[in-house]
Design a protein around this motif. Structure first.
Motif, short mmCIF file in Angstrom:
data_model
loop_
_atom_site.label_atom_id
_atom_site.label_comp_id
_atom_site.label_asym_id
_atom_site.label_seq_id
_atom_site.Cartn_x
_atom_site.Cartn_y
_atom_site.Cartn_z
N THR A 47 0.84 -1.19 0.00
CA THR A 47 0.00 0.00 0.00
C THR A 47 0.88 1.25 0.00
N PRO A 48 0.35 2.36 -0.51
CA PRO A 48 1.11 3.62 -0.43
C PRO A 48 1.35 3.98 1.03
N MET A 49 2.50 4.57 1.30
CA MET A 49 2.82 5.01 2.66
C MET A 49 3.01 6.52 2.66
N SER A 50 2.34 7.17 3.58
CA SER A 50 2.52 8.60 3.77
C SER A 50 3.79 8.83 4.58
N LEU A 51 4.62 9.74 4.11
CA LEU A 51 5.83 10.11 4.85
C LEU A 51 5.65 11.42 5.61
N THR A 52 4.40 11.88 5.71
CA THR A 52 4.10 13.09 6.47
C THR A 52 4.61 12.91 7.90
N ASP A 53 5.38 13.88 8.37
CA ASP A 53 5.97 13.91 9.71
C ASP A 53 7.13 12.94 9.89
N TRP A 54 7.57 12.25 8.85
CA TRP A 54 8.77 11.42 8.93
C TRP A 54 9.98 12.34 8.76
N LYS A 55 11.14 11.87 9.24
CA LYS A 55 12.37 12.67 9.15
C LYS A 55 13.56 11.76 8.90
N LEU A 56 14.58 12.34 8.30
CA LEU A 56 15.91 11.74 8.29
C LEU A 56 16.70 12.46 9.36
N GLY A 57 17.48 11.72 10.12
CA GLY A 57 18.23 12.34 11.19
C GLY A 57 19.64 11.80 11.30
N ARG A 58 20.37 12.41 12.13
CA ARG A 58 21.77 12.19 12.45
C ARG A 58 22.66 12.87 11.43
N GLY A 59 23.31 12.17 10.50
CA GLY A 59 24.26 12.79 9.57
C GLY A 59 23.68 13.93 8.77
N VAL A 60 22.48 13.74 8.26
CA VAL A 60 21.76 14.81 7.56
C VAL A 60 20.40 14.95 8.22
N LYS A 61 19.80 16.09 8.04
CA LYS A 61 18.47 16.33 8.61
C LYS A 61 17.53 16.74 7.49
N PHE A 62 16.38 16.08 7.46
CA PHE A 62 15.38 16.38 6.44
C PHE A 62 14.01 15.99 6.98
N ALA A 63 13.04 16.88 6.83
CA ALA A 63 11.65 16.60 7.22
C ALA A 63 10.82 16.50 5.95
N PHE A 64 10.10 15.40 5.80
CA PHE A 64 9.27 15.20 4.62
C PHE A 64 8.05 16.10 4.67
N SER A 65 7.69 16.68 3.54
CA SER A 65 6.54 17.57 3.45
C SER A 65 5.24 16.81 3.65
N SER A 66 4.26 17.49 4.17
CA SER A 66 2.94 16.91 4.31
C SER A 66 2.44 16.45 2.94
N GLY A 67 1.90 15.26 2.89
CA GLY A 67 1.37 14.72 1.64
C GLY A 67 2.37 13.93 0.82
N THR A 68 3.63 13.82 1.29
CA THR A 68 4.61 13.02 0.56
C THR A 68 4.24 11.55 0.67
N LEU A 69 4.09 10.90 -0.49
CA LEU A 69 3.74 9.48 -0.53
C LEU A 69 4.83 8.69 -1.23
N ILE A 70 4.98 7.45 -0.81
CA ILE A 70 5.83 6.51 -1.53
C ILE A 70 4.95 5.31 -1.87
N GLN A 71 4.84 5.05 -3.14
CA GLN A 71 3.94 4.01 -3.64
C GLN A 71 4.53 2.62 -3.37
#
Length: 112
Positions: free
Chosen positions: A32-56
């Motif tokens: 199923t598609p997964m929403s990455l809303t509120d997910w983050k990459l952390g430690r070496g690099v930092k990135f917050a996924f935008s609301s509505g980002t989906l990965i099919q």
């Protein structure tokens, strides 16, 4: 379901040392598609996924370090790796990937 989205590839030492060619690839192994809303990459690099980002399901999503408004960088990135428009690219992380090794974390919000 937890665990279906994973870091599948990290390019920390790209050709010619061009940091604009660094990336972290995520893969959805689920059905199923997964929403990455509120997910983050952390430690070496930092990135917050935008609301509505989906990965099919069965698809990859690529995170880069440069601002995607730099369309010349995005075009060069896609051309270098042969990545077509069917692959979503998101970006603008802060920090750098360490060529000597480090931990990169994919952080999802707590489930209720």
């Amino acid at each position: 379901m937890p665990g279906e989205v994973m870091i599948s590839e990290i390019m920390y030492n790209p050709p010619d040392g061009n940091v604009d060619l660094e990336f972290i690839e995520l893969y959805n192994s689920g059905n199923t598609p997964m929403s990455l809303t509120d997910w983050k990459l952390g430690r070496g690099v930092k990135f917050a996924f935008s609301s509505g980002t989906l990965i099919q399901p069965g698809q990859s999503l690529v995170v880069v370090g440069f601002d995607l408004n730099a369309t010349d960088k995005l075009a060069a990135f896609r051309a270098t790796y042969g990545i077509g428009p069917e692959v979503d690219v998101v970006g603008g992380w802060t920090g750098n990937l360490n060529n000597g090794g480090e931990t990169i974390s994919l952080l999802r919000p707590d489930l209720p």
